[in-house]
Motif scaffolding. Structure first.
Motif, PDB file in Angstrom:
ATOM      1  N   LEU A 190       0.836  -1.200   0.000  1.00  0.00           N
ATOM      2  CA  LEU A 190       0.000   0.000   0.000  1.00  0.00           C
ATOM      3  C   LEU A 190       0.872   1.251   0.000  1.00  0.00           C
ATOM      4  CD1 LEU A 190      -2.728   1.417   0.186  1.00  0.00           C
ATOM      5  CD2 LEU A 190      -2.649   1.123   2.671  1.00  0.00           C
ATOM      6  N   LEU A 191       1.975   1.214   0.760  1.00  0.00           N
ATOM      7  CA  LEU A 191       2.898   2.352   0.803  1.00  0.00           C
ATOM      8  C   LEU A 191       3.492   2.626  -0.581  1.00  0.00           C
ATOM      9  CD1 LEU A 191       4.441   4.444   2.521  1.00  0.00           C
ATOM     10  CD2 LEU A 191       6.183   2.694   2.910  1.00  0.00           C
ATOM     11  N   LEU A 192       3.819   1.563  -1.299  1.00  0.00           N
ATOM     12  CA  LEU A 192       4.364   1.718  -2.648  1.00  0.00           C
ATOM     13  C   LEU A 192       3.332   2.332  -3.597  1.00  0.00           C
ATOM     14  CD1 LEU A 192       6.382  -1.586  -3.259  1.00  0.00           C
ATOM     15  CD2 LEU A 192       7.281   0.706  -2.841  1.00  0.00           C
ATOM     16  N   VAL A 193       2.088   1.881  -3.475  1.00  0.00           N
ATOM     17  CA  VAL A 193       1.029   2.396  -4.351  1.00  0.00           C
ATOM     18  C   VAL A 193       0.778   3.876  -4.066  1.00  0.00           C
ATOM     19  CG1 VAL A 193      -1.396   2.191  -4.993  1.00  0.00           C
ATOM     20  CG2 VAL A 193      -0.042   0.132  -4.608  1.00  0.00           C
ATOM     21  N   VAL A 194       0.742   4.246  -2.793  1.00  0.00           N
ATOM     22  CA  VAL A 194       0.531   5.657  -2.419  1.00  0.00           C
ATOM     23  C   VAL A 194       1.715   6.507  -2.863  1.00  0.00           C
ATOM     24  CG1 VAL A 194       0.281   7.244  -0.474  1.00  0.00           C
ATOM     25  CG2 VAL A 194      -0.984   5.083  -0.491  1.00  0.00           C
ATOM     26  N   ALA A 195       2.913   5.914  -2.864  1.00  0.00           N
ATOM     27  CA  ALA A 195       4.115   6.655  -3.267  1.00  0.00           C
ATOM     28  C   ALA A 195       4.077   7.034  -4.746  1.00  0.00           C
ATOM     29  CB  ALA A 195       5.364   5.827  -2.977  1.00  0.00           C
ATOM     30  N   MET A 196       3.326   6.295  -5.551  1.00  0.00           N
ATOM     31  CA  MET A 196       3.277   6.577  -6.990  1.00  0.00           C
ATOM     32  C   MET A 196       2.688   7.957  -7.282  1.00  0.00           C
ATOM     33  SD  MET A 196       2.221   2.819  -8.462  1.00  0.00           S
ATOM     34  CE  MET A 196       2.287   3.318 -10.200  1.00  0.00           C
ATOM     35  N   PRO A 197       1.499   8.303  -6.776  1.00  0.00           N
ATOM     36  CA  PRO A 197       0.991   9.665  -7.014  1.00  0.00           C
ATOM     37  C   PRO A 197       1.811  10.731  -6.299  1.00  0.00           C
ATOM     38  CG  PRO A 197      -0.487   8.459  -5.552  1.00  0.00           C
ATOM     39  CD  PRO A 197       0.485   7.463  -6.118  1.00  0.00           C
ATOM     40  N   VAL A 198       2.416  10.397  -5.160  1.00  0.00           N
ATOM     41  CA  VAL A 198       3.272  11.357  -4.469  1.00  0.00           C
ATOM     42  C   VAL A 198       4.458  11.719  -5.357  1.00  0.00           C
ATOM     43  CG1 VAL A 198       4.821  11.717  -2.504  1.00  0.00           C
ATOM     44  CG2 VAL A 198       2.597  10.614  -2.160  1.00  0.00           C
ATOM     45  N   TYR A 199       5.028  10.703  -5.990  1.00  0.00           N
ATOM     46  CA  TYR A 199       6.139  10.942  -6.920  1.00  0.00           C
ATOM     47  C   TYR A 199       5.673  11.773  -8.112  1.00  0.00           C
ATOM     48  CZ  TYR A 199       9.859   9.989 -10.291  1.00  0.00           C
ATOM     49  OH  TYR A 199      10.862  10.129 -11.215  1.00  0.00           O
ATOM     50  N   SER A 200       4.460  11.487  -8.596  1.00  0.00           N
ATOM     51  CA  SER A 200       3.912  12.248  -9.719  1.00  0.00           C
ATOM     52  C   SER A 200       3.701  13.709  -9.336  1.00  0.00           C
ATOM     53  CB  SER A 200       2.593  11.630 -10.188  1.00  0.00           C
ATOM     54  OG  SER A 200       2.797  10.331 -10.700  1.00  0.00           O
ATOM     55  N   LEU A 201       3.256  13.954  -8.095  1.00  0.00           N
ATOM     56  CA  LEU A 201       3.084  15.326  -7.617  1.00  0.00           C
ATOM     57  C   LEU A 201       4.433  16.046  -7.553  1.00  0.00           C
ATOM     58  CD1 LEU A 201       0.511  14.716  -4.749  1.00  0.00           C
ATOM     59  CD2 LEU A 201       0.132  16.147  -6.749  1.00  0.00           C
ATOM     60  N   TRP A 202       5.449  15.328  -7.136  1.00  0.00           N
ATOM     61  CA  TRP A 202       6.784  15.916  -7.027  1.00  0.00           C
ATOM     62  C   TRP A 202       7.357  16.203  -8.411  1.00  0.00           C
ATOM     63  CZ3 TRP A 202      11.807  13.605  -8.006  1.00  0.00           C
ATOM     64  CH2 TRP A 202      12.865  14.417  -7.611  1.00  0.00           C
ATOM     65  N   GLU A 203       7.145  15.278  -9.340  1.00  0.00           N
ATOM     66  CA  GLU A 203       7.645  15.455 -10.704  1.00  0.00           C
ATOM     67  C   GLU A 203       6.855  16.520 -11.455  1.00  0.00           C
ATOM     68  OE1 GLU A 203      10.105  13.567 -13.039  1.00  0.00           O
ATOM     69  OE2 GLU A 203      10.874  14.015 -11.039  1.00  0.00           O
ATOM     70  N   SER A 204       5.530  16.557 -11.197  1.00  0.00           N
ATOM     71  CA  SER A 204       4.627  17.505 -11.828  1.00  0.00           C
ATOM     72  C   SER A 204       4.823  17.515 -13.341  1.00  0.00           C
ATOM     73  CB  SER A 204       4.829  18.887 -11.206  1.00  0.00           C
ATOM     74  OG  SER A 204       3.860  19.787 -11.663  1.00  0.00           O
ATOM     75  N   ASP A 205       5.186  18.675 -13.897  1.00  0.00           N
ATOM     76  CA  ASP A 205       5.313  18.766 -15.355  1.00  0.00           C
ATOM     77  C   ASP A 205       6.766  18.771 -15.818  1.00  0.00           C
ATOM     78  OD1 ASP A 205       5.990  21.190 -14.312  1.00  0.00           O
ATOM     79  OD2 ASP A 205       4.797  22.394 -15.720  1.00  0.00           O
ATOM     80  N   LYS A 206       7.664  18.225 -15.009  1.00  0.00           N
ATOM     81  CA  LYS A 206       9.085  18.223 -15.372  1.00  0.00           C
ATOM     82  C   LYS A 206       9.328  17.439 -16.654  1.00  0.00           C
ATOM     83  CE  LYS A 206      10.794  18.689 -10.611  1.00  0.00           C
ATOM     84  NZ  LYS A 206      11.564  18.032  -9.535  1.00  0.00           N
ATOM     85  N   VAL A 207       8.668  16.304 -16.802  1.00  0.00           N
ATOM     86  CA  VAL A 207       8.844  15.490 -18.006  1.00  0.00           C
ATOM     87  C   VAL A 207       8.329  16.237 -19.226  1.00  0.00           C
ATOM     88  CG1 VAL A 207       8.221  13.339 -19.157  1.00  0.00           C
ATOM     89  CG2 VAL A 207       8.705  13.343 -16.706  1.00  0.00           C
ATOM     90  N   LYS A 208       7.163  16.852 -19.070  1.00  0.00           N
ATOM     91  CA  LYS A 208       6.583  17.612 -20.178  1.00  0.00           C
ATOM     92  C   LYS A 208       7.517  18.721 -20.634  1.00  0.00           C
ATOM     93  CE  LYS A 208       2.628  20.582 -21.282  1.00  0.00           C
ATOM     94  NZ  LYS A 208       1.328  21.117 -20.781  1.00  0.00           N
ATOM     95  N   VAL A 209       8.048  19.487 -19.686  1.00  0.00           N
ATOM     96  CA  VAL A 209       8.944  20.593 -20.016  1.00  0.00           C
ATOM     97  C   VAL A 209      10.212  20.068 -20.684  1.00  0.00           C
ATOM     98  CG1 VAL A 209      10.365  22.434 -19.055  1.00  0.00           C
ATOM     99  CG2 VAL A 209       8.041  22.075 -18.196  1.00  0.00           C
TER     100      VAL A 209
END
Length: 242
Positions: free
Chosen positions: A11-30
């Motif tokens: 469960l911790l790993l699954v919750v970490a996925m959106p947390v990582y996405s929030l941290w990354e935000s639009d970095k990949v897009k840019v």
């Protein structure tokens, strides 16, 4: 039923996925827009990102800590299963016809062009990108995200927290994992996750949700590729005649 230590870790790993996405935000897009990262590299990184927590889940499955039935991976052959299979065939036929119709009448793609502008940076533009997007990223997303957000969150944790709460939480986490597409797509993806979760519950098979998820992503990839191939070429301004 109590949650075991291995399930808490999962469960911790699954919750970490959106947390990582929030941290990354639009970095990949840019990075892609600025040319610092190719789409192929972004696809490969996303595939690895998806399979890391999924590999842990599969390890729990093969070690016997979780059962295939808990994750909805047992095909029971009942009416619900076969209705789900029929739904997959119907959606496949619709997507195939839709792509055929769009390719036969390229002018219809203009209807998609404005709506797809926000995701233009990530959809495939070359045949190699299309292969990686469809056979690599789409299949990985369909398998991994359904196992994690539907199979595990609903199938396993639903026995503890209740199916409705697990369905809602899983859909929200699924939506937040797609923050790199923008906040508007977070809501849209969460709704898609909610629908896939309901389908999983009603059909009693995660295979149905996996197949539908892959179809949706592959369809989006083909539409994006077609939009790139039919994109109007801006004409150069004519020189003034002296």
């Amino acid at each position: 039923m109590q949650i075991q230590a291995a399930e808490w870790f999962m469960l911790l790993l699954v919750v970490a996925m959106p947390v990582y996405s929030l941290w990354e935000s639009d970095k990949v897009k840019v990075a892609i827009i600025e040319g610092r990262k190719t789409k192929l590299r972004a696809y490969k990184e996303a595939i690895i990102f998806l399979w890391i927590p999924t590999s842990v889940l599969l390890a729990l499955l093969f070690s016997g800590r979780l059962s295939p039935s808990e994750l909805g991976l047992v095909w029971q052959g009942n009416l619900s299963n076969w209705i789900g299979a029929g739904l997959v065939l119907a959606v496949s036929a619709y997507f195939f016809y839709s792509i055929y119709a769009l390719l036969s009448h390229p002018e219809k793609l203009d209807e998609f062009r404005d709506a797809a502008q926000n995701s233009d940076w990530m959809v495939p533009a070359t045949s190699k990108e299309l292969r990686w997007f469809t056979l690599g990223l789409s299949v990985s997303a369909g398998v991994c995200e359904e196992l994690l957000f539907r199979g595990f969150i609903i199938g396993v944790l639903g026995n503890v927290f209740g199916v409705i709460l697990s369905l809602v939480v899983g859909s929200l986490l699924f939506g937040l994992c797609h923050l790199y597409q923008g906040w508007g797509n977070v809501l849209r993806t969460a709704i898609i996750g909610l629908v896939l979760g309901i389908i999983y519950i009603l059909t009693e098979s995660l295979w149905v949700a996996i197949a539908l998820h892959i179809l949706i992503d592959v369809y989006g990839g083909f539409i994006g590729y077609a939009l790139h191939k039919t994109k109007p070429v801006a004409s150069e301004p004519k020189e003034a005649v002296s």
